[in-house]
Design a protein around this motif. Sequence first.
Motif, PDB file in Angstrom:
ATOM      1  N   TYR A 196      -8.434   0.314   2.790  1.00  0.00           N
ATOM      2  CA  TYR A 196      -7.746   1.599   2.816  1.00  0.00           C
ATOM      3  C   TYR A 196      -6.562   1.421   3.756  1.00  0.00           C
ATOM      4  O   TYR A 196      -6.750   1.199   4.943  1.00  0.00           O
ATOM      5  CB  TYR A 196      -8.664   2.723   3.291  1.00  0.00           C
ATOM      6  CG  TYR A 196      -8.059   4.076   3.040  1.00  0.00           C
ATOM      7  CD1 TYR A 196      -8.229   4.698   1.816  1.00  0.00           C
ATOM      8  CD2 TYR A 196      -7.286   4.704   3.996  1.00  0.00           C
ATOM      9  CE1 TYR A 196      -7.665   5.927   1.554  1.00  0.00           C
ATOM     10  CE2 TYR A 196      -6.707   5.933   3.745  1.00  0.00           C
ATOM     11  CZ  TYR A 196      -6.901   6.542   2.534  1.00  0.00           C
ATOM     12  OH  TYR A 196      -6.336   7.755   2.274  1.00  0.00           O
ATOM     13  N   SER A 252      -5.129  -0.772   8.445  1.00  0.00           N
ATOM     14  CA  SER A 252      -6.131  -0.491   7.418  1.00  0.00           C
ATOM     15  C   SER A 252      -7.536  -0.607   7.960  1.00  0.00           C
ATOM     16  O   SER A 252      -7.766  -1.112   9.054  1.00  0.00           O
ATOM     17  CB  SER A 252      -5.966  -1.461   6.242  1.00  0.00           C
ATOM     18  OG  SER A 252      -6.477  -2.735   6.565  1.00  0.00           O
ATOM     19  N   SER A 304      -0.451   6.279   1.900  1.00  0.00           N
ATOM     20  CA  SER A 304      -1.726   5.565   1.986  1.00  0.00           C
ATOM     21  C   SER A 304      -2.170   5.123   0.597  1.00  0.00           C
ATOM     22  O   SER A 304      -1.847   5.750  -0.407  1.00  0.00           O
ATOM     23  CB  SER A 304      -2.798   6.439   2.631  1.00  0.00           C
ATOM     24  OG  SER A 304      -3.000   7.617   1.879  1.00  0.00           O
ATOM     25  N   TRP A 313      -2.805   2.484   5.526  1.00  0.00           N
ATOM     26  CA  TRP A 313      -1.862   3.528   5.942  1.00  0.00           C
ATOM     27  C   TRP A 313      -0.545   2.834   6.269  1.00  0.00           C
ATOM     28  O   TRP A 313      -0.466   2.070   7.234  1.00  0.00           O
ATOM     29  CB  TRP A 313      -2.360   4.274   7.172  1.00  0.00           C
ATOM     30  CG  TRP A 313      -3.570   5.101   6.921  1.00  0.00           C
ATOM     31  CD1 TRP A 313      -3.609   6.357   6.398  1.00  0.00           C
ATOM     32  CD2 TRP A 313      -4.927   4.739   7.197  1.00  0.00           C
ATOM     33  NE1 TRP A 313      -4.916   6.791   6.323  1.00  0.00           N
ATOM     34  CE2 TRP A 313      -5.746   5.819   6.815  1.00  0.00           C
ATOM     35  CE3 TRP A 313      -5.539   3.595   7.731  1.00  0.00           C
ATOM     36  CZ2 TRP A 313      -7.117   5.793   6.942  1.00  0.00           C
ATOM     37  CZ3 TRP A 313      -6.903   3.575   7.856  1.00  0.00           C
ATOM     38  CH2 TRP A 313      -7.672   4.666   7.463  1.00  0.00           C
TER      39      TRP A 313
END
Length: 180
Positions: free
Chosen positions: A84, A109, A46, A86
Amino acid sequence: MKRTMLFICSLITVTLFSQEKQTESVWRINFLNPGIEYEMPTGNKSTLSVGLGIGYSGSYPHSSASDVDTGLVYAINPFVDIQYKWFYNFDKRKIKGLNTTTNSGNFVSVRVLTRGKTLFGDDVVTDKLDFAVGPTWGIQRKHGKNFHMLFDMGPIYYFDVDGGHGFFPLMLQLNLGFDL
């Protein structure tokens, strides 16, 4: 009970610290929507990406200028883009011998996009700030020595400081640039 807890904590610690680091820190310069971006690892698969720039954007339904009938409403705005991510296919890409450097992979994300006052265009988006929040699915790849490409899409909820808000079914993002 204490021995069991100690064993579980030891197992978790060994597992976490023995995993191969798969994400990397990387600075990027994007030229499609001119800006700079920093992507930093937050876990084994991540990252947190923060981008600043000035770019093209379409309008949200609540903000379109009523006297524009060109069919294409656009604006050039300063923006802050935070994602963010992953990544879920690093292992599969490595098995196939594909590149995973500088976080080349597929991801899901959570994205937060903030746009400032319209600099120019045929849409008066806002006089202050507007925000968009939503999940995305995307891919990013490194080609050659340092060329970077990112594409993602997903639904968003948008709102502004004046109370305008709504749901937009599909937001698209395309970034082309260079890894530094």
